[in-house]
Write an enzyme that holds these catalytic residues in place. Structure first.
Site, PDB file in Angstrom:
ATOM      1  N   GLU A 115      -0.505  37.271   2.512  1.00 23.43           N
ATOM      2  CA  GLU A 115      -1.568  36.426   3.064  1.00 23.43           C
ATOM      3  C   GLU A 115      -1.036  35.530   4.177  1.00 23.43           C
ATOM      4  O   GLU A 115      -1.705  35.317   5.197  1.00 23.43           O
ATOM      5  CB  GLU A 115      -2.197  35.604   1.936  1.00 23.43           C
ATOM      6  N   GLU A 135      -1.563  41.539  -7.110  1.00 21.73           N
ATOM      7  CA  GLU A 135      -1.955  40.543  -8.109  1.00 21.73           C
ATOM      8  C   GLU A 135      -2.758  41.129  -9.263  1.00 21.73           C
ATOM      9  O   GLU A 135      -2.632  40.658 -10.402  1.00 21.73           O
ATOM     10  CB  GLU A 135      -2.779  39.423  -7.452  1.00 21.73           C
TER      11      GLU A 135
END
Length: 271
Positions: A115, A135
């Site tokens: 990110e 994740e």
């Protein structure tokens, strides 16, 4: 002073360097705090025109430090919410930094680190770089939902549902990175790109960045990022049997054993 994030000025170029190589530059609380501070420092220095975000060691970063989360005992959505807001705010500070930013990526660039790379204006990657947001395999979700705006819907769906990683060349093809170079030429290539940008007057760079960011935010980027934080807090606090087992193995046998347990579950599917 902390040395988990280094800061260096070379003419008009500032370099912010993650410096936990023995932990694959995992983003613990101290690292997040120091990164935020260094990004603010680069934003405020009018002598800086371009900012590189790099990392020491064999990987850019494996993402947020799971050990931190286990040790803190963060479990419920209400406990997760301030943590995720803090982590997303750092990424969005990089997104909003009023100067061009370049991520300099080698090895793993995963989860929250992916990110951070996506929040940069450009990415120069070594040929051994691997990108992804795994994740979901931890029973978690992306903190800062930038990927749909970078890769588009279908590939984002695939990566976020599977947790798969992609290599540098595929990342280039998909538009996640700007350039792929041999590992030994990574720093040189990134600094060369920065030097090509630096002759432009700072106000012009700042206004150009503002225009580009506004274009994405008009598509709903910031709204999507903010909405996702609430959902991620619920996901992280869902306390599914798999999440409980991962935490139990980590507590009893250590994080490495917990990761092996996770990989065995997904390895059987991939085989």
């Amino acid at each position: 002073m902390s040395d988990v994030v280094l800061y260096e000025i070379d003419g008009p170029v500032a370099t912010i360097t993650l410096n936990r190589p023995d932990k694959l530059n995992a983003l613990n609380t101290e690292t997040v705090f120091e990164l935020d501070k260094r990004v603010a420092q680069a934003a405020e220095d009018d002598n800086v025109k371009v900012v590189l975000i790099a990392a020491n060691g064999r990987s850019f970063s494996a993402g947020f430090d799971i050990n931190d989360e286990i040790e803190d005992g963060t479990e419920t959505p209400l406990e997760w919410l301030p943590v995720l807001r803090r982590d997303s705010a750092v990424t969005m500070r990089i997104w909003s930094l009023p100067k061009p930013t370049i991520a300099v990526v080698q090895g793993y660039c995963l989860a929250g680190a992916c990110e951070i790379a996506m929040a940069c204006d450009m990415v120069v990657a070594a040929d051994n770089a691997q990108f992804g947001e795994p994740e979901i395999q931890y029973g978690s979700g992306p903190v800062t939902l930038l990927m749909p705006f970078i890769l588009g819907q279908k590939k984002t769906n695939e990566l976020l549902f599977t947790g798969d990683k992609i290599g540098a060349e595929e990342a280039l093809r998909l538009g996640l990175v700007n350039k792929v170079v041999p590992l030994e030429g990574l720093e040189t290539a990134a600094r060369e790109l920065a030097r090509r940008i630096a002759p432009t007057p700072l106000p012009i760079l700042q206004l150009t960045k503002q225009a580009l960011n506004r274009a994405y935010e008009a598509k709903g980027l910031r709204t999507a990022v903010n909405a996702n934080i609430d959902i991620s807090a619920i996901i992280n606090g869902a306390n599914t049997p798999e999440q409980q087992e991962f935490d139990k193995v980590a507590a009893e046998k250590g994080l490495k054993a917990a990761l092996a347990w996770r990989d065995e579950r997904y390895g059987a599917v991939k085989a």
